[in-house]
Write a protein that holds these residues in place. Structure first.
Motif, PDB file in Angstrom:
ATOM      1  N   PRO A 161     -26.409 -56.822   0.163  1.00  0.00           N
ATOM      2  CA  PRO A 161     -26.014 -56.957   1.577  1.00  0.00           C
ATOM      3  C   PRO A 161     -25.420 -58.328   1.831  1.00  0.00           C
ATOM      4  N   PRO A 162     -24.435 -58.396   2.718  1.00  0.00           N
ATOM      5  CA  PRO A 162     -23.826 -59.689   3.012  1.00  0.00           C
ATOM      6  C   PRO A 162     -24.827 -60.617   3.675  1.00  0.00           C
ATOM      7  N   PRO A 163     -24.676 -61.914   3.432  1.00  0.00           N
ATOM      8  CA  PRO A 163     -25.603 -62.862   4.050  1.00  0.00           C
ATOM      9  C   PRO A 163     -25.462 -62.826   5.556  1.00  0.00           C
ATOM     10  N   PRO A 164     -26.581 -62.970   6.256  1.00  0.00           N
ATOM     11  CA  PRO A 164     -26.504 -62.925   7.713  1.00  0.00           C
ATOM     12  C   PRO A 164     -25.743 -64.118   8.251  1.00  0.00           C
ATOM     13  N   VAL A 165     -24.971 -63.851   9.278  1.00  0.00           N
ATOM     14  CA  VAL A 165     -24.215 -64.920   9.929  1.00  0.00           C
ATOM     15  C   VAL A 165     -25.081 -65.523  11.012  1.00  0.00           C
ATOM     16  N   SER A 166     -25.307 -66.816  10.921  1.00  0.00           N
ATOM     17  CA  SER A 166     -26.166 -67.469  11.899  1.00  0.00           C
ATOM     18  C   SER A 166     -25.447 -67.603  13.216  1.00  0.00           C
ATOM     19  N   GLY A 167     -26.152 -67.356  14.253  1.00  0.00           N
ATOM     20  CA  GLY A 167     -25.604 -67.486  15.598  1.00  0.00           C
ATOM     21  C   GLY A 167     -26.237 -68.652  16.311  1.00  0.00           C
ATOM     22  N   PRO A 168     -25.885 -68.816  17.550  1.00  0.00           N
ATOM     23  CA  PRO A 168     -26.443 -69.923  18.297  1.00  0.00           C
ATOM     24  C   PRO A 168     -27.928 -69.739  18.517  1.00  0.00           C
ATOM     25  N   PRO A 169     -28.701 -70.827  18.479  1.00  0.00           N
ATOM     26  CA  PRO A 169     -30.121 -70.709  18.756  1.00  0.00           C
ATOM     27  C   PRO A 169     -30.342 -70.127  20.134  1.00  0.00           C
ATOM     28  N   GLN A 201     -22.453 -75.698  12.801  1.00  0.00           N
ATOM     29  CA  GLN A 201     -23.063 -74.381  12.665  1.00  0.00           C
ATOM     30  C   GLN A 201     -21.980 -73.299  12.751  1.00  0.00           C
ATOM     31  N   GLU A 202     -22.325 -72.119  12.211  1.00  0.00           N
ATOM     32  CA  GLU A 202     -21.340 -71.044  12.156  1.00  0.00           C
ATOM     33  C   GLU A 202     -20.858 -70.604  13.532  1.00  0.00           C
ATOM     34  N   PHE A 203     -21.746 -70.597  14.543  1.00  0.00           N
ATOM     35  CA  PHE A 203     -21.308 -70.124  15.847  1.00  0.00           C
ATOM     36  C   PHE A 203     -20.312 -71.105  16.483  1.00  0.00           C
ATOM     37  N   VAL A 204     -20.421 -72.395  16.157  1.00  0.00           N
ATOM     38  CA  VAL A 204     -19.448 -73.365  16.657  1.00  0.00           C
ATOM     39  C   VAL A 204     -18.124 -73.196  15.917  1.00  0.00           C
ATOM     40  N   GLU A 205     -18.194 -72.997  14.600  1.00  0.00           N
ATOM     41  CA  GLU A 205     -16.968 -72.782  13.823  1.00  0.00           C
ATOM     42  C   GLU A 205     -16.263 -71.504  14.275  1.00  0.00           C
ATOM     43  N   ALA A 206     -17.039 -70.467  14.602  1.00  0.00           N
ATOM     44  CA  ALA A 206     -16.437 -69.225  15.082  1.00  0.00           C
ATOM     45  C   ALA A 206     -15.725 -69.441  16.414  1.00  0.00           C
ATOM     46  N   ALA A 207     -16.320 -70.252  17.277  1.00  0.00           N
ATOM     47  CA  ALA A 207     -15.672 -70.545  18.559  1.00  0.00           C
ATOM     48  C   ALA A 207     -14.363 -71.293  18.348  1.00  0.00           C
ATOM     49  N   ARG A 208     -14.335 -72.194  17.353  1.00  0.00           N
ATOM     50  CA  ARG A 208     -13.092 -72.919  17.068  1.00  0.00           C
ATOM     51  C   ARG A 208     -12.015 -71.955  16.553  1.00  0.00           C
ATOM     52  N   VAL A 209     -12.440 -71.013  15.697  1.00  0.00           N
ATOM     53  CA  VAL A 209     -11.474 -70.088  15.094  1.00  0.00           C
ATOM     54  C   VAL A 209     -10.796 -69.237  16.148  1.00  0.00           C
ATOM     55  N   ILE A 210     -11.536 -68.816  17.170  1.00  0.00           N
ATOM     56  CA  ILE A 210     -10.941 -67.961  18.198  1.00  0.00           C
ATOM     57  C   ILE A 210     -10.186 -68.772  19.242  1.00  0.00           C
ATOM     58  N   GLY A 211     -10.089 -70.092  19.034  1.00  0.00           N
ATOM     59  CA  GLY A 211      -9.254 -70.909  19.896  1.00  0.00           C
ATOM     60  C   GLY A 211      -9.943 -71.605  21.042  1.00  0.00           C
ATOM     61  N   PRO A 230     -13.976 -79.096  25.002  1.00  0.00           N
ATOM     62  CA  PRO A 230     -14.859 -79.074  26.172  1.00  0.00           C
ATOM     63  C   PRO A 230     -15.573 -77.742  26.368  1.00  0.00           C
ATOM     64  N   ARG A 231     -14.871 -76.634  26.093  1.00  0.00           N
ATOM     65  CA  ARG A 231     -15.504 -75.321  26.260  1.00  0.00           C
ATOM     66  C   ARG A 231     -16.630 -75.134  25.238  1.00  0.00           C
ATOM     67  N   ILE A 232     -16.416 -75.589  24.015  1.00  0.00           N
ATOM     68  CA  ILE A 232     -17.463 -75.464  23.001  1.00  0.00           C
ATOM     69  C   ILE A 232     -18.700 -76.267  23.401  1.00  0.00           C
ATOM     70  N   VAL A 233     -18.462 -77.475  23.894  1.00  0.00           N
ATOM     71  CA  VAL A 233     -19.590 -78.319  24.289  1.00  0.00           C
ATOM     72  C   VAL A 233     -20.351 -77.696  25.452  1.00  0.00           C
ATOM     73  N   VAL A 234     -19.618 -77.242  26.473  1.00  0.00           N
ATOM     74  CA  VAL A 234     -20.270 -76.748  27.693  1.00  0.00           C
ATOM     75  C   VAL A 234     -20.886 -75.364  27.491  1.00  0.00           C
ATOM     76  N   ARG A 235     -20.175 -74.473  26.794  1.00  0.00           N
ATOM     77  CA  ARG A 235     -20.630 -73.084  26.692  1.00  0.00           C
ATOM     78  C   ARG A 235     -21.528 -72.818  25.492  1.00  0.00           C
ATOM     79  N   HIS A 236     -21.415 -73.627  24.441  1.00  0.00           N
ATOM     80  CA  HIS A 236     -22.150 -73.308  23.210  1.00  0.00           C
ATOM     81  C   HIS A 236     -23.170 -74.373  22.811  1.00  0.00           C
ATOM     82  N   LEU A 237     -22.884 -75.635  23.064  1.00  0.00           N
ATOM     83  CA  LEU A 237     -23.796 -76.689  22.621  1.00  0.00           C
ATOM     84  C   LEU A 237     -24.821 -77.066  23.688  1.00  0.00           C
TER      85      LEU A 237
END
Length: 303
Positions: free
Chosen positions: A10-18, A192-202, A206-213
């Motif tokens: 099985p593929p390794p689980p993708v970690s999401g935001p805490p 973390q993977e969820f931050v990298e995923a947010a970067r990939v989708i554009g 500021p949005r990453i900091v406010v919405r994800h961190l």
């Protein structure tokens, strides 16, 4: 004989935001952890009662603010005046409640402003890194070596002993601690993977900091607010006790200590202990509440 077919790995689980503290999946767990901290629960009840009594003093206090009656000056506690009266005949319980309005308001104002500035500075330093991190953190180092009582006393002498001056000066000195804590946590989360995923989708920075961190820093921020309240109340009381802070006819618990300092050894020496006890109870309750919030929001922080 047929060899058994190997099952695909099985593929390794993708970690999401805490999970954030506001997540419905964790709110019950957080409440359960907090309720297990009996001192924190008791402290929350004490602080709520104290806030209701102080900020509702207009309806609760036996007498209006600064209501003087020289015929009743220096009276001991009685059924009419539960804590007695001072040298001007003012009901001491009423003055304590009105003074508590100012002391608590200064503590809350400093905590909120310092936390807002420190969180923003720490998030920017931790996410951007490089020269932005160096500039912000070196500036924080400069503020850390400044003695807050001396700076506050000098500022009040130059700008006037107003509550706004106290809030601004203490906030400008108190943002550094939360900035360091937020920066360290953002550095841990930004790769973390969820931050990298947010970067990939554009998503923008500021949005990453406010919405994800920042949602994952709720525990740190809430605890810092509670502890900053205690720090601000102690510093305001110290400066007012030294005579540089709030001046009459305004009252705070700190300058009530100053006004009663000459009563030591007399029958009214208890007037010195009442505001001191109010400061002590408030600071202890705020610190116990901070401990309970830390244990609920970040149980590994106890280790």
């Amino acid at each position: 004989m047929t060899q058994p077919t190997a099952l695909p790995t099985p593929p390794p689980p993708v970690s999401g935001p805490p999970a954030a503290p506001g997540d419905p999946r964790t709110s019950r767990v957080l409440l359960s952890r907090f309720l297990r901290h009996r001192l924190a629960v008791a402290s929350l009840i004490v602080l709520v009662l104290l806030a209701v009594c102080c900020f509702g003093a207009t309806w609760i206090a036996p007498s209006p603010r600064n209501a003087q009656n020289l015929l009743d000056a220096s009276q001991p506690p009685s059924g009419t005046h539960w804590l007695g009266t001072d040298s001007l005949g003012r009901d001491y319980l009423s003055e304590m409640l009105y003074a508590g309005q100012l002391s608590l308001a200064i503590g809350l104002g400093v905590a909120l402003l310092a936390t807002l500035v420190g969180t923003a500075a720490g998030a920017v330093a931790g996410y951007l890194g490089g020269w932005a991190d160096e500039v912000i953190m070196r500036g924080a180092d400069l503020f850390l070596i400044v003695p807050p009582v001396a700076v506050l006393a000098v500022s009040l002498q130059g700008l006037g002993p107003s509550p706004v001056t106290i809030v601004v000066v203490l906030s400008s000195l108190g943002w550094t601690l939360i900035a360091r804590v937020v920066r360290a946590r953002v550095i841990q989360l930004r790769h973390q993977e969820f931050v990298e995923a947010a970067r990939v989708i554009g998503a923008s920075g500021p949005r990453i900091v406010v919405r994800h961190l920042l949602p994952n820093l709720t525990g740190l921020i809430v605890v810092n607010v509670s502890l900053s309240v205690a720090m601000a109340i102690i510093l305001e009381s110290t400066v007012s006790f030294l005579g540089y802070g709030i001046q009459p006819p305004r009252s705070s618990w700190g300058n009530m200590l100053t006004q009663a300092a000459g009563l030591i050894g007399t029958s009214q020496s208890y007037l010195l202990y009442v505001p001191g006890l109010a400061i002590l109870i408030t600071v202890l309750a705020v610190n116990f509440l901070g401990d309970g919030l830390r244990d609920a929001l970040d149980p590994q922080g106890r280790q």
